[in-house]
Design a protein around this motif. Structure first.
Motif, mmCIF file in Angstrom:
data_model
loop_
_atom_site.group_PDB
_atom_site.id
_atom_site.type_symbol
_atom_site.label_atom_id
_atom_site.label_comp_id
_atom_site.label_asym_id
_atom_site.label_seq_id
_atom_site.Cartn_x
_atom_site.Cartn_y
_atom_site.Cartn_z
ATOM 1 N N ALA A 152 0.834 -1.148 0.144
ATOM 2 C CA ALA A 152 -0.006 -0.074 -0.096
ATOM 3 C C ALA A 152 0.838 1.185 0.025
ATOM 4 C CB ALA A 152 -1.002 -0.157 1.286
ATOM 5 N N GLU A 153 1.870 1.483 0.754
ATOM 6 C CA GLU A 153 2.889 2.570 0.650
ATOM 7 C C GLU A 153 3.564 2.621 -0.407
ATOM 8 O OE1 GLU A 153 5.240 3.048 4.180
ATOM 9 O OE2 GLU A 153 3.738 3.319 5.609
ATOM 10 N N LEU A 154 4.148 1.387 -1.112
ATOM 11 C CA LEU A 154 4.861 1.679 -2.190
ATOM 12 C C LEU A 154 3.810 2.100 -3.555
ATOM 13 C CD1 LEU A 154 6.996 -1.541 -1.981
ATOM 14 C CD2 LEU A 154 7.717 0.719 -1.818
ATOM 15 N N THR A 155 2.490 1.637 -3.696
ATOM 16 C CA THR A 155 1.974 1.870 -4.754
ATOM 17 C C THR A 155 1.063 2.973 -4.339
ATOM 18 O OG1 THR A 155 0.001 0.099 -3.755
ATOM 19 C CG2 THR A 155 1.295 -0.538 -5.353
ATOM 20 N N GLY A 156 1.061 3.563 -3.184
ATOM 21 C CA GLY A 156 0.420 4.920 -2.871
ATOM 22 C C GLY A 156 1.331 6.121 -3.157
ATOM 23 N N TYR A 157 1.876 6.418 -2.024
ATOM 24 C CA TYR A 157 2.758 7.755 -1.952
ATOM 25 C C TYR A 157 3.865 7.523 -2.756
ATOM 26 C CZ TYR A 157 6.153 11.272 -0.778
ATOM 27 O OH TYR A 157 7.102 12.390 -0.728
ATOM 28 N N TRP A 158 4.522 6.428 -2.763
ATOM 29 C CA TRP A 158 5.733 6.241 -3.514
ATOM 30 C C TRP A 158 5.775 6.135 -5.019
ATOM 31 C CZ3 TRP A 158 10.010 8.043 -1.552
ATOM 32 C CH2 TRP A 158 10.358 8.328 -0.419
ATOM 33 N N ALA A 159 4.468 5.653 -5.265
ATOM 34 C CA ALA A 159 4.192 5.662 -6.651
ATOM 35 C C ALA A 159 4.047 7.056 -7.526
ATOM 36 C CB ALA A 159 2.882 4.787 -7.219
ATOM 37 N N TRP A 160 2.990 7.788 -6.441
ATOM 38 C CA TRP A 160 2.932 9.259 -6.535
ATOM 39 C C TRP A 160 4.429 9.987 -6.894
ATOM 40 C CZ3 TRP A 160 4.460 13.792 -4.073
ATOM 41 C CH2 TRP A 160 3.792 14.753 -4.409
ATOM 42 N N ALA A 161 5.242 9.820 -5.994
ATOM 43 C CA ALA A 161 6.600 10.515 -6.113
ATOM 44 C C ALA A 161 7.699 9.790 -7.043
ATOM 45 C CB ALA A 161 7.277 10.036 -4.875
ATOM 46 N N ALA A 162 7.374 8.600 -7.489
ATOM 47 C CA ALA A 162 8.105 7.948 -8.570
ATOM 48 C C ALA A 162 7.840 8.761 -9.861
ATOM 49 C CB ALA A 162 8.040 6.614 -8.747
ATOM 50 N N ARG A 163 6.770 9.494 -10.070
ATOM 51 C CA ARG A 163 6.192 10.094 -11.302
ATOM 52 C C ARG A 163 6.684 11.576 -11.013
ATOM 53 N NH1 ARG A 163 1.445 7.051 -10.008
ATOM 54 N NH2 ARG A 163 0.573 8.943 -9.241
ATOM 55 N N ARG A 164 7.504 11.949 -10.124
ATOM 56 C CA ARG A 164 7.767 13.195 -9.911
ATOM 57 C C ARG A 164 9.328 13.299 -9.643
ATOM 58 N NH1 ARG A 164 2.878 12.637 -8.939
ATOM 59 N NH2 ARG A 164 1.264 14.262 -9.477
ATOM 60 N N ARG B 93 13.222 -1.286 2.547
ATOM 61 C CA ARG B 93 12.121 -1.603 3.813
ATOM 62 C C ARG B 93 10.994 -2.310 3.072
ATOM 63 N NH1 ARG B 93 10.688 2.582 8.122
ATOM 64 N NH2 ARG B 93 10.352 0.814 9.307
ATOM 65 N N GLY B 94 10.540 -1.681 1.975
ATOM 66 C CA GLY B 94 9.169 -2.093 1.304
ATOM 67 C C GLY B 94 9.713 -3.450 0.681
ATOM 68 N N ARG B 95 10.800 -3.614 0.016
ATOM 69 C CA ARG B 95 11.334 -4.768 -0.889
ATOM 70 C C ARG B 95 11.280 -5.959 0.260
ATOM 71 N NH1 ARG B 95 14.564 -1.526 -3.767
ATOM 72 N NH2 ARG B 95 16.367 -1.702 -2.269
ATOM 73 N N TYR B 96 11.817 -5.803 1.417
ATOM 74 C CA TYR B 96 11.974 -6.672 2.506
ATOM 75 C C TYR B 96 10.905 -7.095 3.119
ATOM 76 C CZ TYR B 96 14.105 -9.071 6.452
ATOM 77 O OH TYR B 96 14.635 -9.773 7.544
ATOM 78 N N ALA B 97 9.825 -6.277 3.349
ATOM 79 C CA ALA B 97 8.607 -6.665 3.870
ATOM 80 C C ALA B 97 8.001 -7.434 2.933
ATOM 81 C CB ALA B 97 7.830 -5.351 4.298
ATOM 82 N N LEU B 98 7.742 -7.146 1.720
ATOM 83 C CA LEU B 98 7.289 -8.030 0.765
ATOM 84 C C LEU B 98 7.619 -9.402 0.417
ATOM 85 C CD1 LEU B 98 6.762 -5.539 -2.439
ATOM 86 C CD2 LEU B 98 4.998 -6.218 -0.732
ATOM 87 N N ARG C 126 11.167 3.870 -8.935
ATOM 88 C CA ARG C 126 10.419 3.495 -10.158
ATOM 89 C C ARG C 126 10.573 1.898 -10.270
ATOM 90 N NH1 ARG C 126 12.129 6.014 -15.822
ATOM 91 N NH2 ARG C 126 10.189 4.753 -16.246
ATOM 92 N N ARG C 127 11.693 1.319 -10.087
ATOM 93 C CA ARG C 127 11.962 -0.156 -10.317
ATOM 94 C C ARG C 127 10.882 -0.861 -9.076
ATOM 95 N NH1 ARG C 127 17.411 1.094 -10.999
ATOM 96 N NH2 ARG C 127 17.799 0.747 -8.883
ATOM 97 N N THR C 128 11.190 -0.418 -7.653
ATOM 98 C CA THR C 128 10.526 -1.083 -6.780
ATOM 99 C C THR C 128 9.103 -0.972 -6.709
ATOM 100 O OG1 THR C 128 12.516 -0.570 -5.091
ATOM 101 C CG2 THR C 128 10.441 -1.285 -4.206
ATOM 102 N N VAL C 129 8.542 0.331 -7.227
ATOM 103 C CA VAL C 129 7.196 0.507 -7.327
ATOM 104 C C VAL C 129 6.462 -0.223 -8.562
ATOM 105 C CG1 VAL C 129 5.235 2.320 -8.166
ATOM 106 C CG2 VAL C 129 6.952 2.872 -6.197
ATOM 107 N N ALA C 130 7.231 -0.404 -9.398
ATOM 108 C CA ALA C 130 6.803 -1.289 -10.520
ATOM 109 C C ALA C 130 6.477 -2.686 -10.136
ATOM 110 C CB ALA C 130 7.769 -1.047 -11.890
ATOM 111 N N ARG C 131 7.563 -3.368 -9.513
ATOM 112 C CA ARG C 131 7.664 -4.599 -8.907
ATOM 113 C C ARG C 131 6.135 -4.722 -8.067
ATOM 114 N NH1 ARG C 131 13.520 -4.583 -7.550
ATOM 115 N NH2 ARG C 131 14.412 -4.732 -9.308
ATOM 116 N N ALA C 132 6.072 -3.817 -7.140
ATOM 117 C CA ALA C 132 4.785 -3.776 -6.292
ATOM 118 C C ALA C 132 3.502 -4.050 -6.933
ATOM 119 C CB ALA C 132 4.871 -2.732 -5.026
ATOM 120 N N VAL C 133 3.472 -2.772 -7.897
ATOM 121 C CA VAL C 133 2.250 -2.913 -8.701
ATOM 122 C C VAL C 133 1.895 -4.178 -9.644
ATOM 123 C CG1 VAL C 133 1.164 -2.113 -10.821
ATOM 124 C CG2 VAL C 133 2.509 -0.714 -9.272
ATOM 125 N N ARG C 134 3.051 -5.065 -9.810
ATOM 126 C CA ARG C 134 2.843 -6.172 -10.612
ATOM 127 C C ARG C 134 2.628 -7.279 -9.548
ATOM 128 N NH1 ARG C 134 7.468 -4.732 -13.494
ATOM 129 N NH2 ARG C 134 8.955 -6.085 -12.308
#
Length: 239
Positions: free
Chosen positions: A145-157, A176-181, A231-239
């Motif tokens: 949720a954090e990766l695909t929420g705020y961080w997805a928004w930030a990765a587009r900027r 932290r996100g990759r480790y938690a996933l 960008r890479r980490t968010v893309a993996r979380a979305v997938r």
């Protein structure tokens, strides 16, 4: 229990005097044992016995401004004020004191996980009695949720990562996100540096800044590394 800064205890005393704040809980780095004075934020959660209306908001604003000018000066003390009747609603925004103002924010899943796995009470009941447990799958969901929420928004900027503090936060948050996933568990920010997708020289700078040392990294290069990692980490979380 870790040593609690005097400003946190003063906040607990002052909230108790209001009569409608029932519990003050510690989350974040102070709960996990990773607190670095004047480097880490102080992440607190208070339970209140009903909605925080205009009069209560005014009282909290005055209280925190006095504390930020006094015992809490420079300590980056923040607190989420959760209506006890809505404490299990992860989507509900709550009045939150952060960086000198009262705003509306949710109590994130990651913060909830820190609370029930590592948190403790300064006043009132322990968080484990107040919030449901967080399983490994719950932690994975919170991280996604954090990766695909705020961080997805930030990765587009990408220009946001020119802010050195955001670049550092991005690198540790992605780790932290990759480790938690992958594991369903949490890393502290200090531990996350060793998992950051960064070259050794930048990891060394991150550790130094975490210790409170005044170390400056090349701004553009660091921003590019952090943005690409996001960008890479968010893309993996979305997938």
């Amino acid at each position: 229990m870790p040593t609690v800064p005097a400003a946190v205890r003063e906040l607990g005393d002052r909230l108790a005097a209001l009569g409608w704040a029932t519990d003050l809980l510690v989350a974040g780095s102070l709960a996990t044992g990773d607190y670095r004075p004047r480097v880490s934020d102080l992440d607190l959660v208070a339970l209140v016995d009903g909605p925080v209306g205009p009069d209560r908001r005014a009282a909290l604003t005055a209280l925190h401004r006095e504390l930020d000018d006094g015992a809490g000066a420079g300590l980056k003390l923040g607190c989420v004020y959760v209506d006890a009747s809505a404490r299990t609603d992860g989507a509900m925004p709550h009045p939150t004191w952060t960086h000198g103002q009262l705003v509306e924010r949710i109590l994130s899943g990651v913060s909830r996980a820190e609370l029930v796995r590592h948190g403790f009470a300064v006043r009132g009941r322990p968080p484990q009695q107040l919030f449901p447990p967080m399983t490994g799958d719950d932690v994975r969901q919170a991280a996604r949720a954090e990766l695909t929420g705020y961080w997805a928004w930030a990765a587009r900027r990408p220009w946001l990562f020119l802010d050195p503090e955001l670049a550092d936060l991005g690198l540790t948050s992605m780790a932290r996100g990759r480790y938690a996933l992958a594991t369903g568990d949490l890393l502290t920010k200090s531990q996350a540096i060793d998992h950051a997708a960064a070259p050794p020289w930048l990891m060394g700078h991150l550790h130094a800044r975490r210790r409170g040392e005044q170390v400056t990294s090349p701004r553009l290069r660091t921003a590019l590394i952090a943005w690409r990692d996001a960008r890479r980490t968010v893309a993996r979380a979305v997938r």
